[in-house]
Write a protein that holds these residues in place. Structure first.
Motif, mmCIF file in Angstrom:
data_model
loop_
_atom_site.group_PDB
_atom_site.id
_atom_site.type_symbol
_atom_site.label_atom_id
_atom_site.label_comp_id
_atom_site.label_asym_id
_atom_site.label_seq_id
_atom_site.Cartn_x
_atom_site.Cartn_y
_atom_site.Cartn_z
ATOM 1 N N THR A 172 -5.246 0.447 5.404
ATOM 2 C CA THR A 172 -4.095 0.688 6.269
ATOM 3 C C THR A 172 -4.384 0.373 7.729
ATOM 4 O OG1 THR A 172 -3.245 2.404 4.788
ATOM 5 C CG2 THR A 172 -2.457 2.429 7.042
ATOM 6 N N GLN A 193 -7.404 5.663 -5.031
ATOM 7 C CA GLN A 193 -6.309 5.013 -4.310
ATOM 8 C C GLN A 193 -6.285 5.435 -2.849
ATOM 9 O OE1 GLN A 193 -2.383 6.157 -5.528
ATOM 10 N NE2 GLN A 193 -1.368 4.509 -4.404
ATOM 11 N N GLU A 224 -8.007 -0.986 -4.460
ATOM 12 C CA GLU A 224 -6.647 -0.501 -4.722
ATOM 13 C C GLU A 224 -6.162 -0.972 -6.091
ATOM 14 O OE1 GLU A 224 -3.175 1.620 -3.254
ATOM 15 O OE2 GLU A 224 -5.018 1.230 -2.138
ATOM 16 N N LEU A 232 0.825 -1.208 0.000
ATOM 17 C CA LEU A 232 0.000 0.000 0.000
ATOM 18 C C LEU A 232 0.858 1.256 0.000
ATOM 19 C CD1 LEU A 232 -2.680 -1.083 2.644
ATOM 20 C CD2 LEU A 232 -3.117 -0.696 0.208
ATOM 21 N N SER A 259 1.749 4.217 -2.826
ATOM 22 C CA SER A 259 1.562 5.642 -2.535
ATOM 23 C C SER A 259 2.743 6.482 -3.019
ATOM 24 C CB SER A 259 1.355 5.845 -1.029
ATOM 25 O OG SER A 259 2.583 5.753 -0.318
ATOM 26 N N TYR A 280 -4.728 12.245 -3.036
ATOM 27 C CA TYR A 280 -4.564 10.926 -2.403
ATOM 28 C C TYR A 280 -4.603 11.053 -0.885
ATOM 29 C CZ TYR A 280 -1.765 7.194 -0.312
ATOM 30 O OH TYR A 280 -1.299 6.208 0.514
ATOM 31 N N THR A 296 -6.594 2.892 0.264
ATOM 32 C CA THR A 296 -5.480 2.817 1.209
ATOM 33 C C THR A 296 -5.930 3.165 2.618
ATOM 34 O OG1 THR A 296 -3.959 3.440 -0.569
ATOM 35 C CG2 THR A 296 -3.140 3.611 1.673
ATOM 36 N N LEU A 342 -7.518 9.742 1.664
ATOM 37 C CA LEU A 342 -7.118 8.753 2.668
ATOM 38 C C LEU A 342 -7.567 9.197 4.059
ATOM 39 C CD1 LEU A 342 -3.738 6.909 2.800
ATOM 40 C CD2 LEU A 342 -4.597 8.001 4.851
#
Length: 420
Positions: A132, A124, A101, A38, A42, A70, A128, A74
């Motif tokens: 995560t 994305q 993803e 992941l 990034s 991004y 993520t 996130l």
């Protein structure tokens, strides 16, 4: 008279126990690989930013918007889904997020302009953010009593190692692959799809319970055991993640400013230097007291900023790379110290939510200053922006060291008061 030496509890030799141990070890490795992949994904676009700028005539502000799209998405995902795996279980959340993803990687591979790039990065970031905290919590679920601290160390070292691998692989593909803006994303898409399938064969480590829909309301949950630690190291976390955001989004542009004839690979390598130094630092300081590690990392921020500015004043690329290396030392030391302080004494019910709160602070610190730097670069130039960024990082470092010193004084005073 002999004294028996205490021994760690022996592992059971029963075949069933050995099989269960092997399954837990395999699950641990899989979850660690997911976290690494992941973060590799990034950082993979970083060496490609100069290429995107040249081909699509993008401004510095647009590049930082692509980067921050991004990070901010996130953050939103962490705020809404950070505790979702505590309710639904790690497996379904991870499998779904990994497929999302993979889809974002396909979109990145087919992007034909800034709009498509931003859309792909938004997708994305959402994937993520969901994955995560779930993967990090799964690592904590799989903590081995015979190896205390391994899960927290893994949560500290794997993300920065993943970023280092991602930016290095992307940099090499930029230099050697015939289609650098496609190849890296296709490989990552295949990896995420494979991991999503593998997750379905692992055992569930969480205890699913009601309240999943209620948990989707944007909120941060920090249990009492972590409420004193996170504010104490928060300023230091802000400082080092802001530096990481600068090098990730504008590092290649800084290299081109200092050395106009440098290759695209040289621009990508500046962020690799940072993440590689961070990885080594986390490993070297794994047995250092977390408060000491956080303080030492904070101290490294000021010379890091100074070296980067020296690069702009004639010292050239060696100073820029030296500043990136010191920024990596700061990043690694503060991140692992902060995580260990925050994750101490957590129970299973709050693991994913607490990790989500930590990552919200981290990525907010990375994205907002990067956007501001992109806007400032467009209006005042990168040279002026870099100076302002360095001064801000130094001021944050002073505040962080003050907070750590005050916290240490309070802890010492409390310990003195409880002494008989």
């Amino acid at each position: 008279m002999s004294t028996a030496t205490p021994r760690a509890p022996a592992r059971s030799s029963h075949p069933g126990a050995r099989t269960a141990t092997a399954h837990r070890a395999a699950s641990f490795v899989l979850d660690a690989s997911i976290l690494a992949a992941l973060l590799a994904a990034s950082s993979a676009p970083t060496p490609l930013y100069p290429h995107y700028q040249d081909v699509w005539d993008l401004s510095a502000l647009t590049v930082t918007v692509v980067f921050s799209a991004y990070s901010l998405t996130l953050l939103l995902a962490l705020l809404t889904t950070g505790a979702l795996s505590d309710h639904l279980g790690r497996r379904p959340v991870l499998a779904g997020a990994l497929l999302l993803e993979a889809a974002s990687m396909v979109l990145l591979a087919s992007a034909d302009g800034a709009g498509a790039l931003i859309t792909a990065r938004i997708l994305q970031g959402a994937a993520t953010g969901v994955a995560t905290s779930a993967a990090g919590a799964a690592l904590l679920d799989l903590q081995d009593p015979l190896r205390p601290g391994r899960s927290a160390l893994t949560n500290s070292i794997v993300p920065v190692a993943g970023m280092a691998v991602g930016v290095l692989a992307s940099t090499l593909l930029v230099h050697f692959a015939p289609a650098p803006t496609v190849t890296v994303y296709v490989l990552l898409a295949a990896l995420f799809a494979t991991q999503a399938i593998a997750v379905t064969f692992t055992a569930e480590t969480a205890r699913p319970h009601a309240g999943a829909l209620r948990s989707l309301r944007p909120h941060l949950t920090v249990p009492p055991s972590a409420r004193s630690a996170l504010p104490t190291v928060g300023t230091a976390v802000v400082a080092v993640w802001a530096l990481g955001g600068f090098y990730s989004s504008l590092g290649p542009a800084l290299v081109r400013l200092v050395a106009p004839g440098a290759s695209q690979a040289a621009g990508g390598m500046v962020f690799f230097v940072l993440t590689a130094a961070a990885t080594l630092t986390v490993w070297i300081l794994r047995r250092t007291a977390p408060r000491v590690a956080a303080a030492g990392g904070s101290l490294a921020v000021i010379p890091s900023a100074a070296l980067s500015l020296l690069g702009l004043h004639g010292a050239g690329l060696p100073a820029v790379y030296g500043g990136a290396a010191l920024a990596g030392v700061a990043f690694g030391a503060v991140s692992q110290g902060a995580l260990r302080m925050t994750l101490a004494s957590l129970d299973g019910q709050h693991r994913a939510a607490t990790l989500a709160a930590y990552y919200v602070l981290s990525y907010l610190s990375m994205s907002l200053p990067a956007i501001a730097a992109g806007a400032a670069t467009q209006h005042y130039g990168l040279r002026t922006t870099a100076h302002a960024y360095a001064i801000a990082a130094a001021l944050l470092t002073v505040a962080a060291l003050t907070a750590l010193a005050v916290s240490r004084g309070k802890a010492a005073h409390s310990a003195h008061n409880v002494l008989p």
